[in-house]
Write an enzyme that holds these catalytic residues in place. Sequence first.
Site, PDB file in Angstrom:
ATOM      1  N   ASP A 176       0.871  -1.174   0.000  1.00 26.09           N
ATOM      2  CA  ASP A 176       0.000   0.000   0.000  1.00 26.09           C
ATOM      3  C   ASP A 176       0.910   1.227   0.000  1.00 26.09           C
ATOM      4  O   ASP A 176       1.338   1.671   1.043  1.00 26.09           O
ATOM      5  CB  ASP A 176      -0.886  -0.034   1.240  1.00 26.09           C
ATOM      6  CG  ASP A 176      -1.853   1.129   1.323  1.00 26.09           C
ATOM      7  OD1 ASP A 176      -1.957   1.883   0.344  1.00 26.09           O
ATOM      8  OD2 ASP A 176      -2.480   1.291   2.382  1.00 26.09           O
ATOM      9  N   GLU A 208      -0.931  10.523  -0.018  1.00 29.69           N
ATOM     10  CA  GLU A 208      -2.273   9.947   0.045  1.00 29.69           C
ATOM     11  C   GLU A 208      -2.625   9.530   1.473  1.00 29.69           C
ATOM     12  O   GLU A 208      -3.756   9.707   1.920  1.00 29.69           O
ATOM     13  CB  GLU A 208      -2.372   8.743  -0.900  1.00 29.69           C
ATOM     14  CG  GLU A 208      -3.785   8.202  -1.099  1.00 29.69           C
ATOM     15  CD  GLU A 208      -4.160   7.057  -0.172  1.00 29.69           C
ATOM     16  OE1 GLU A 208      -5.285   6.548  -0.300  1.00 29.69           O
ATOM     17  OE2 GLU A 208      -3.342   6.675   0.700  1.00 29.69           O
TER      18      GLU A 208
END
Length: 358
Positions: A176, A208
């Site tokens: 991720d 993010e």
Amino acid sequence: MDFLLKELTEAKGVPGYEEEVRRIVQRELGNMDAEVVTDHMGSIFGKKIGAEEGPTICIAGHLDEVGFMVSEISRSGHLRFVPLGGWWSQVLLSQRVTIMTENKNYTGVVGSKPPHILTPEERNKVYPLKEMYIDVGAKSKEQVEEWGIHIGDPIVPICPFEILADEDTLLGKAFDNRAGCYLALESLKELRAHSHPNVVYSGATVQEEVGLRGATTAPYAVDPDVAIILDVGVAEDGPGTEGSDKLRLGNGPLVTFLDATMIPNTRFRNFVIETASKHEIPYQVETMTGGGTDAGRIHMYKRGVPSIVLGVAARYIHSHVSMVSKKDLEWAKRLVVELIKGLDQRKVDEFTQFAGRK
């Protein structure tokens, strides 16, 4: 696959400090002779033209991974830290980390007591992150400062990349979202062998994990008509989480129907499902009431951008280690490529023109 993915996962890039990952992405884009486009925060994309007058398609992973920042140096030479991104504190104790300074990296360990000296109360206590520290082997605050470690330095988890015994399960840190970075690069690379009537920008955003910040600025550099966001979803295929509707490694890429930040354009979503079925690509449907991805910002750019989140199931994300399936990555790449080949201006107009619909 293995070398690039290994390089991406082992690169160090917490929010705001993504340079090491960005250099890898820029190198790969250069190897494809793609025009490199960036925003002022550090998001990076490679531009490839299928048809000059075609719609602009943005394919985006994100460069950053969850990590930490040095917040305090104690008199004894131990480091206090704050999270960059979401963490559950209990996955941290006794884990190794890298402290990145301007001139050198240092290895440390998140300190914890050995079980031999824990009191009964401590054994049953959820240990809060604010009470944890990192031990770099220093004897004093002065020694830490002599080494060049300062408040504000980023801290990155350590976990080497490995292919497990089934030769499909991949283990490493930061899937991720280095899985999304990998898919963005490999999809653009694959598209060179195919004709399509679009202008494609493929790459990754920054920050993010701390609030979709790069996704707020990146659309102004790309100006997309459609966006394909590449990320990971939470696998629930371990003991105690089994179920027929749970996301599993090896069952195909994910198509997100819902998360806390976006409900996708339904016509675009249906086109994705039709494309997967047409090309016999297995897929899994993800509905997630918590969390979100860069699509949560990009789909609200200007008058709105039809967006979809594709990705792969991953185990143990937001910890030092995670797992994904090599087969899922291959299927996800194929799905992205087939979507780009099937998109054109007429199709995009179908997604975005609402006047007169019944």
